[in-house]
Write a protein that holds these residues in place. Structure first.
Motif, PDB file in Angstrom:
ATOM      1  N   SER A 168      -4.993  -9.752   4.244  1.00 63.73           N
ATOM      2  CA  SER A 168      -4.708  -8.542   3.450  1.00 63.73           C
ATOM      3  C   SER A 168      -5.565  -8.423   2.201  1.00 63.73           C
ATOM      4  O   SER A 168      -5.860  -7.318   1.743  1.00 63.73           O
ATOM      5  CB  SER A 168      -3.236  -8.531   3.041  1.00 63.73           C
ATOM      6  OG  SER A 168      -2.961  -9.606   2.158  1.00 63.73           O
ATOM      7  N   GLY A 169      -5.912  -9.555   1.609  1.00 63.19           N
ATOM      8  CA  GLY A 169      -6.686  -9.544   0.370  1.00 63.19           C
ATOM      9  C   GLY A 169      -5.833  -9.415  -0.877  1.00 63.19           C
ATOM     10  O   GLY A 169      -6.312  -9.609  -1.991  1.00 63.19           O
ATOM     11  N   GLY A 170      -4.562  -9.066  -0.717  1.00 63.51           N
ATOM     12  CA  GLY A 170      -3.673  -8.882  -1.859  1.00 63.51           C
ATOM     13  C   GLY A 170      -2.303  -8.460  -1.390  1.00 63.51           C
ATOM     14  O   GLY A 170      -2.079  -8.236  -0.197  1.00 63.51           O
ATOM     15  N   GLY A 171      -1.390  -8.336  -2.355  1.00 66.82           N
ATOM     16  CA  GLY A 171      -0.019  -7.968  -2.026  1.00 66.82           C
ATOM     17  C   GLY A 171       0.262  -6.497  -2.211  1.00 66.82           C
ATOM     18  O   GLY A 171      -0.579  -5.646  -1.905  1.00 66.82           O
ATOM     19  N   GLU A 172       1.433  -6.197  -2.748  1.00 62.40           N
ATOM     20  CA  GLU A 172       1.878  -4.808  -2.870  1.00 62.40           C
ATOM     21  C   GLU A 172       1.020  -3.991  -3.825  1.00 62.40           C
ATOM     22  O   GLU A 172       0.881  -2.776  -3.658  1.00 62.40           O
ATOM     23  CB  GLU A 172       3.354  -4.789  -3.298  1.00 62.40           C
ATOM     24  CG  GLU A 172       3.896  -3.448  -3.758  1.00 62.40           C
ATOM     25  CD  GLU A 172       3.935  -2.367  -2.686  1.00 62.40           C
ATOM     26  OE1 GLU A 172       4.759  -1.460  -2.820  1.00 62.40           O
ATOM     27  OE2 GLU A 172       3.136  -2.420  -1.732  1.00 62.40           O
ATOM     28  N   LEU A 173       0.414  -4.625  -4.821  1.00 69.42           N
ATOM     29  CA  LEU A 173      -0.500  -3.903  -5.713  1.00 69.42           C
ATOM     30  C   LEU A 173      -1.647  -3.304  -4.918  1.00 69.42           C
ATOM     31  O   LEU A 173      -2.029  -2.149  -5.132  1.00 69.42           O
ATOM     32  CB  LEU A 173      -1.045  -4.848  -6.787  1.00 69.42           C
ATOM     33  CG  LEU A 173      -2.146  -4.266  -7.693  1.00 69.42           C
ATOM     34  CD1 LEU A 173      -1.625  -3.071  -8.481  1.00 69.42           C
ATOM     35  CD2 LEU A 173      -2.703  -5.338  -8.621  1.00 69.42           C
ATOM     36  N   LEU A 174      -2.202  -4.070  -3.992  1.00 70.83           N
ATOM     37  CA  LEU A 174      -3.302  -3.581  -3.163  1.00 70.83           C
ATOM     38  C   LEU A 174      -2.794  -2.623  -2.093  1.00 70.83           C
ATOM     39  O   LEU A 174      -3.456  -1.627  -1.774  1.00 70.83           O
ATOM     40  CB  LEU A 174      -4.028  -4.757  -2.506  1.00 70.83           C
ATOM     41  CG  LEU A 174      -5.264  -4.411  -1.677  1.00 70.83           C
ATOM     42  CD1 LEU A 174      -6.338  -3.774  -2.539  1.00 70.83           C
ATOM     43  CD2 LEU A 174      -5.814  -5.659  -0.988  1.00 70.83           C
ATOM     44  N   ASP A 175      -1.616  -2.898  -1.552  1.00 76.78           N
ATOM     45  CA  ASP A 175      -1.091  -2.114  -0.430  1.00 76.78           C
ATOM     46  C   ASP A 175      -0.742  -0.678  -0.828  1.00 76.78           C
ATOM     47  O   ASP A 175      -1.381   0.277  -0.384  1.00 76.78           O
ATOM     48  CB  ASP A 175       0.123  -2.826   0.159  1.00 76.78           C
ATOM     49  CG  ASP A 175       0.653  -2.141   1.408  1.00 76.78           C
ATOM     50  OD1 ASP A 175      -0.143  -1.563   2.159  1.00 76.78           O
ATOM     51  OD2 ASP A 175       1.879  -2.186   1.621  1.00 76.78           O
ATOM     52  N   GLN A 176       0.256  -0.508  -1.666  1.00 76.96           N
ATOM     53  CA  GLN A 176       0.646   0.834  -2.093  1.00 76.96           C
ATOM     54  C   GLN A 176       0.128   1.173  -3.495  1.00 76.96           C
ATOM     55  O   GLN A 176      -0.023   2.342  -3.835  1.00 76.96           O
ATOM     56  CB  GLN A 176       2.176   0.983  -2.057  1.00 76.96           C
ATOM     57  CG  GLN A 176       2.735   1.007  -0.643  1.00 76.96           C
ATOM     58  CD  GLN A 176       4.225   1.300  -0.618  1.00 76.96           C
ATOM     59  OE1 GLN A 176       5.016   0.632  -1.283  1.00 76.96           O
ATOM     60  NE2 GLN A 176       4.622   2.291   0.153  1.00 76.96           N
ATOM     61  N   GLY A 177      -0.150   0.134  -4.276  1.00 74.39           N
ATOM     62  CA  GLY A 177      -0.661   0.376  -5.618  1.00 74.39           C
ATOM     63  C   GLY A 177      -1.978   1.122  -5.615  1.00 74.39           C
ATOM     64  O   GLY A 177      -2.255   1.918  -6.517  1.00 74.39           O
ATOM     65  N   CYS A 178      -2.813   0.891  -4.597  1.00 77.32           N
ATOM     66  CA  CYS A 178      -4.105   1.584  -4.546  1.00 77.32           C
ATOM     67  C   CYS A 178      -3.904   3.092  -4.381  1.00 77.32           C
ATOM     68  O   CYS A 178      -4.682   3.888  -4.916  1.00 77.32           O
ATOM     69  CB  CYS A 178      -4.989   1.013  -3.449  1.00 77.32           C
ATOM     70  SG  CYS A 178      -4.427   1.298  -1.769  1.00 77.32           S
TER      71      CYS A 178
END
Length: 327
Positions: A168-178
């Motif tokens: 994934s490269g990251g968690g929720e910041l990357l997932d929906q935060g983007c």
């Protein structure tokens, strides 16, 4: 135009359904490392299927490639398609780091190709209306933006690819935060000058990834804050924009996120604001509208929303947050 799809999961299927609304576009082939998924989608579309993505990129009949895989493979597959001279629509966040996305941006620029990030939230009717009101000056000079976006995740979510950093490269910041960052930059038209964040795995056993992200931004002389969460339990999307003369509140995205609504409040000094409410009950056509914008941009690049260069900026901000957390 002729289209190839790499990634036959949920989003790949959504893209395929959206394309069915465009008579002049035809899907020639679908690729997925899971042959059953590729075969199933190809059967619905009446096209070829393969487990080899290179057959999509090197197919001389294909003009456009849609990339909708897990994060780890997004940028390498985009680079492959761009080098082969294809226009590319890739799901957010385009990749897992700025270095690999920058390579794609450079190739697209050199070959004069459209390289677009799939940020379909920009194309929801309440968001479109809110953006128009901001641009028209209806709420006055921007002061701040705030947002809350999240869901509760499925049982055993911590065992899925989104919870594995290598994929994934990251968690929720990357997932929906983007998604939230994309909207904030789009609405403010400003660069991020300062950023602070608090990240943590509050419920899911996924450390060092995060299931909650609290972020505070400075956008020129405006401020912004958001909370994205995999522990929201009940799905929620709220996006609010405040100016000196009024405010805008978007709530819901349709479906499990609830009816999409927009409240436009006009400030009356010393009195209760006058509010106008907009409701959007129709089906989610954001995927259709995004494809329409992508096609328009092929003819006129100035019309492109969410170009790869903007997504590169978003990933740069997220990288900065992740780096500051671990330093």
């Amino acid at each position: 135009m002729n289209v190839g799809i790499i990634g036959a999961g949920l989003i790949g299927n959504k893209r395929a359904v959206a394309l069915a609304n465009f008579k002049n576009d035809r899907i020639l082939a679908v690729a997925d490392i899971d042959e059953q998924k590729a075969r199933s989608l190809a059967k619905i579309l009446g096209c070829e299927h393969t487990t080899d993505s290179k057959k999509i990129a090197t197919n001389r009949e294909i003009d456009i490639v849609i990339v909708s895989t897990i994060n780890k493979y997004l940028a390498p597959l985009c680079l492959q398609a761009l080098k082969a001279g294809k226009h590319v629509l890739c799901e957010k966040p385009l990749g897992v780091n700025t270095k690999e996305i920058a390579k794609c941006v450079a190739v697209a620029k050199r070959k004069k190709l459209i390289y677009k990030a799939g940020y379909n939230h920009r194309f929801h009717p309440a968001i479109i209306k809110a953006h128009e009101l901001v641009d028209s000056g209806s709420i006055g000079k921007l002061m701040f933006i705030k947002s809350s976006y999240g869901h509760g995740a499925r049982p055993n979510y911590h065992k899925e690819w989104r919870a594995k950093k290598s994929l994934s490269g990251g968690g929720e910041l990357l997932d929906q935060g983007c998604h939230v960052l994309d909207l904030m930059l789009w609405f403010s038209k400003k660069k991020v000058t300062q950023v602070q964040a608090s990240l943590g795995a509050k419920f899911w056993p996924i450390s060092p990834l995060e299931d909650n992200a609290f972020v505070l931004l400075e956008l020129g002389d405006a401020s912004a804050s958001f909370h994205t969460s995999w522990t929201q339990w009940k799905n929620e999307f709220v996006f609010e924009v405040y100016g000196k003369d009024g405010y805008l509140k978007v709530n819901g995205l349709g479906g499990s996120y609830g009816k999409e609504t927009l409240i436009f409040g006009k400030r009356i000094p010393g009195k209760v604001p006058i509010e106008k409410r907009y409701e959007f009950d129709g089906p989610d056509e954001s995927w259709i509208q995004e494809w329409k914008n992508f096609k328009q941009a092929i003819k006129d690049p100035k019309k492109l929303l969410s170009p790869g260069s903007e997504s590169l900026e978003i990933i740069g901000i997220i990288e900065k947050i992740y780096t500051s957390k671990t330093s």
